[in-house]
Design a protein around this motif. Sequence first.
Motif, mmCIF file in Angstrom:
data_model
loop_
_atom_site.group_PDB
_atom_site.id
_atom_site.type_symbol
_atom_site.label_atom_id
_atom_site.label_comp_id
_atom_site.label_asym_id
_atom_site.label_seq_id
_atom_site.Cartn_x
_atom_site.Cartn_y
_atom_site.Cartn_z
ATOM 1 N N ASN A 81 0.719 -1.050 -0.211
ATOM 2 C CA ASN A 81 -0.044 -0.222 0.029
ATOM 3 C C ASN A 81 0.885 1.305 0.033
ATOM 4 O O ASN A 81 0.731 2.264 -0.881
ATOM 5 C CB ASN A 81 -0.755 0.032 1.254
ATOM 6 N N GLY A 82 1.899 1.398 0.853
ATOM 7 C CA GLY A 82 2.846 2.329 0.901
ATOM 8 C C GLY A 82 3.585 2.534 -0.360
ATOM 9 O O GLY A 82 3.832 3.813 -0.750
ATOM 10 N N ALA A 83 3.980 1.370 -0.850
ATOM 11 C CA ALA A 83 4.585 1.284 -2.269
ATOM 12 C C ALA A 83 3.787 2.151 -3.195
ATOM 13 O O ALA A 83 4.432 2.864 -4.139
ATOM 14 C CB ALA A 83 5.196 -0.236 -2.550
ATOM 15 N N GLU A 84 2.466 1.887 -3.403
ATOM 16 C CA GLU A 84 1.757 2.464 -4.462
ATOM 17 C C GLU A 84 1.800 3.855 -4.190
ATOM 18 O O GLU A 84 1.649 4.642 -5.203
ATOM 19 C CB GLU A 84 0.416 1.637 -3.953
ATOM 20 N N VAL A 85 1.580 4.227 -2.965
ATOM 21 C CA VAL A 85 1.825 5.954 -2.729
ATOM 22 C C VAL A 85 2.942 6.398 -3.118
ATOM 23 O O VAL A 85 3.093 7.418 -4.021
ATOM 24 C CB VAL A 85 1.226 6.110 -1.272
ATOM 25 N N VAL A 86 3.961 5.801 -2.923
ATOM 26 C CA VAL A 86 5.547 6.389 -3.086
ATOM 27 C C VAL A 86 5.380 6.347 -4.604
ATOM 28 O O VAL A 86 5.997 7.386 -5.440
ATOM 29 C CB VAL A 86 6.504 5.360 -2.692
ATOM 30 N N ALA A 87 5.120 5.344 -5.471
ATOM 31 C CA ALA A 87 5.377 5.199 -6.770
ATOM 32 C C ALA A 87 4.473 6.377 -7.406
ATOM 33 O O ALA A 87 4.911 6.893 -8.466
ATOM 34 C CB ALA A 87 4.714 3.851 -7.575
ATOM 35 N N GLU B 268 17.825 6.469 -9.622
ATOM 36 C CA GLU B 268 18.069 7.064 -11.047
ATOM 37 C C GLU B 268 17.803 5.845 -12.358
ATOM 38 O O GLU B 268 17.759 4.643 -11.958
ATOM 39 C CB GLU B 268 19.415 7.453 -11.239
ATOM 40 N N GLY B 269 17.414 6.361 -13.247
ATOM 41 C CA GLY B 269 17.293 5.131 -14.351
ATOM 42 C C GLY B 269 15.841 4.688 -14.495
ATOM 43 O O GLY B 269 15.770 3.485 -14.941
ATOM 44 N N THR B 270 14.810 5.318 -14.001
ATOM 45 C CA THR B 270 13.384 4.944 -13.803
ATOM 46 C C THR B 270 12.634 5.556 -14.641
ATOM 47 O O THR B 270 11.324 5.578 -14.381
ATOM 48 C CB THR B 270 13.178 4.684 -12.447
ATOM 49 N N GLU B 271 13.099 6.708 -15.555
ATOM 50 C CA GLU B 271 12.419 7.408 -16.048
ATOM 51 C C GLU B 271 11.102 6.771 -16.933
ATOM 52 O O GLU B 271 10.103 7.316 -17.049
ATOM 53 C CB GLU B 271 13.240 8.297 -17.134
ATOM 54 N N SER B 272 11.432 5.720 -17.387
ATOM 55 C CA SER B 272 10.586 5.153 -18.401
ATOM 56 C C SER B 272 9.709 4.132 -17.650
ATOM 57 O O SER B 272 8.699 3.543 -18.389
ATOM 58 C CB SER B 272 11.197 4.510 -19.603
ATOM 59 N N MET B 273 9.758 4.020 -16.398
ATOM 60 C CA MET B 273 8.967 3.037 -15.689
ATOM 61 C C MET B 273 7.482 3.291 -15.487
ATOM 62 O O MET B 273 7.311 4.584 -15.103
ATOM 63 C CB MET B 273 9.540 2.641 -14.262
ATOM 64 N N ASP B 274 6.597 2.474 -15.542
ATOM 65 C CA ASP B 274 5.274 2.657 -15.038
ATOM 66 C C ASP B 274 4.930 2.656 -13.486
ATOM 67 O O ASP B 274 5.869 2.034 -12.734
ATOM 68 C CB ASP B 274 4.063 1.876 -15.999
ATOM 69 N N THR C 167 3.365 0.348 -11.801
ATOM 70 C CA THR C 167 3.674 -0.864 -11.002
ATOM 71 C C THR C 167 5.100 -1.300 -11.088
ATOM 72 O O THR C 167 5.709 -1.717 -10.102
ATOM 73 C CB THR C 167 2.924 -1.858 -12.146
ATOM 74 N N GLN C 168 5.827 -1.012 -12.191
ATOM 75 C CA GLN C 168 7.198 -1.110 -12.011
ATOM 76 C C GLN C 168 7.877 -0.371 -10.889
ATOM 77 O O GLN C 168 8.855 -0.688 -10.168
ATOM 78 C CB GLN C 168 8.072 -0.800 -13.223
ATOM 79 N N LEU C 169 7.479 0.840 -10.782
ATOM 80 C CA LEU C 169 8.124 1.814 -9.775
ATOM 81 C C LEU C 169 7.942 1.480 -8.424
ATOM 82 O O LEU C 169 8.713 1.304 -7.412
ATOM 83 C CB LEU C 169 7.754 3.316 -9.779
ATOM 84 N N SER C 170 6.573 0.835 -8.009
ATOM 85 C CA SER C 170 6.289 0.480 -6.736
ATOM 86 C C SER C 170 6.997 -1.103 -6.322
ATOM 87 O O SER C 170 7.253 -1.126 -5.437
ATOM 88 C CB SER C 170 4.748 0.283 -6.788
ATOM 89 N N GLU C 171 7.410 -1.588 -7.449
ATOM 90 C CA GLU C 171 8.146 -2.931 -6.910
ATOM 91 C C GLU C 171 9.666 -2.434 -6.472
ATOM 92 O O GLU C 171 10.294 -3.213 -5.933
ATOM 93 C CB GLU C 171 8.217 -3.948 -8.292
ATOM 94 N N LEU C 172 10.199 -1.219 -6.719
ATOM 95 C CA LEU C 172 11.438 -0.810 -6.234
ATOM 96 C C LEU C 172 11.333 -0.251 -5.039
ATOM 97 O O LEU C 172 12.033 -0.188 -4.106
ATOM 98 C CB LEU C 172 11.949 0.177 -7.047
ATOM 99 N N VAL C 173 10.248 -0.206 -4.290
ATOM 100 C CA VAL C 173 9.856 0.535 -3.018
ATOM 101 C C VAL C 173 9.733 -0.371 -1.907
ATOM 102 O O VAL C 173 8.854 -1.160 -1.859
ATOM 103 C CB VAL C 173 8.483 1.334 -3.140
ATOM 104 N N THR C 174 10.728 -0.596 -1.090
ATOM 105 C CA THR C 174 10.715 -1.810 -0.068
ATOM 106 C C THR C 174 10.123 -0.824 1.131
ATOM 107 O O THR C 174 10.248 0.258 1.338
ATOM 108 C CB THR C 174 12.291 -2.015 0.417
ATOM 109 N N ARG C 175 9.889 -1.872 1.898
ATOM 110 C CA ARG C 175 8.946 -1.494 3.471
ATOM 111 C C ARG C 175 10.265 -0.634 4.206
ATOM 112 O O ARG C 175 9.896 0.611 4.486
ATOM 113 C CB ARG C 175 8.796 -2.637 4.226
#
Lengths: 186, 105
Positions: free
Chosen positions: A36-42, A157-163, A165-173
Amino acid sequence: MRVKALETILTRKGLVDPAALDEIIDTYQNRIGPKNGAEVVARAWSDPAFRGALLRDADSVIAEMGHYGRQGEHVVVVENTPEIHNMVVCTLCSCYPWPLLGIPPGWYKSDAYRARAVREPRRVLAEFGVTLPEATAVRVWDSTAEVRYLVLPMRPEGTESMDLTQLSELVTRDSMIGTGLPKSPR
Amino acid sequence: MTTAPEPAFLEPWHAQLFALTVHLNDSGRLDWGDWAARFGATLAVHGLDRDLDGGDDYFNAWLETLEAILADVGAAAPDEAAQLREAWRQAYLNTPHGAPVRLST
């Protein structure tokens, strides 16, 4: 059995509804957690207007997203920058933004973290594998029963083209507690 | 300190205790600010002679706090809690393996 005893007494007196207890356990076990938090951050990384609103008034934004909330608690989002790294602790007990991160991990509740996060944050961060530039200040936020903090980590960095879902997968607790950094894209 | 994924609750009784407390708060019978203050005080006392690791010891402090609050407000007196504890202990002992445990009364 001590818990069962309390539950039985309160249920018999009509103070507790066993079905509500099952519902609460199911919610915390299966429906809320760091995703849930990762979705907010993305979303904050992708949408400057959303990010602005989140930093100004996180409660409204989180409620609009439909995340389970609890009465009487405010969430404040603190943003990491190259100058400031934020880190969250609860020195009193273990206050934590449940709707966004779920139940805190054991280490967050431990005496060691609760005492040392304030006293020697850089050393604690190093134990989590986080080494910050000397120029970056560390700010530690002490959660309370009324205010819980969520860290908005810096977008890798290097995440400019990510959507989203892809971004939220980078966000750890841990990156949202401030004891970690987001994952780097492969 | 680890960053590996963990289940939300390590033990079923942690989950039950957590749910009971949140439910009492949701239904307006427990103020969360008061709860946090009392729980923090219990943790501080428990942590005087050793470092708590945030597992069973954390939830033991939680349970002690909730029992004390419920006794204070008269919702669950200590002797009543002790009787029910014993009844549940007997029920667990008398229930065949695999069958749901129920109180006989």
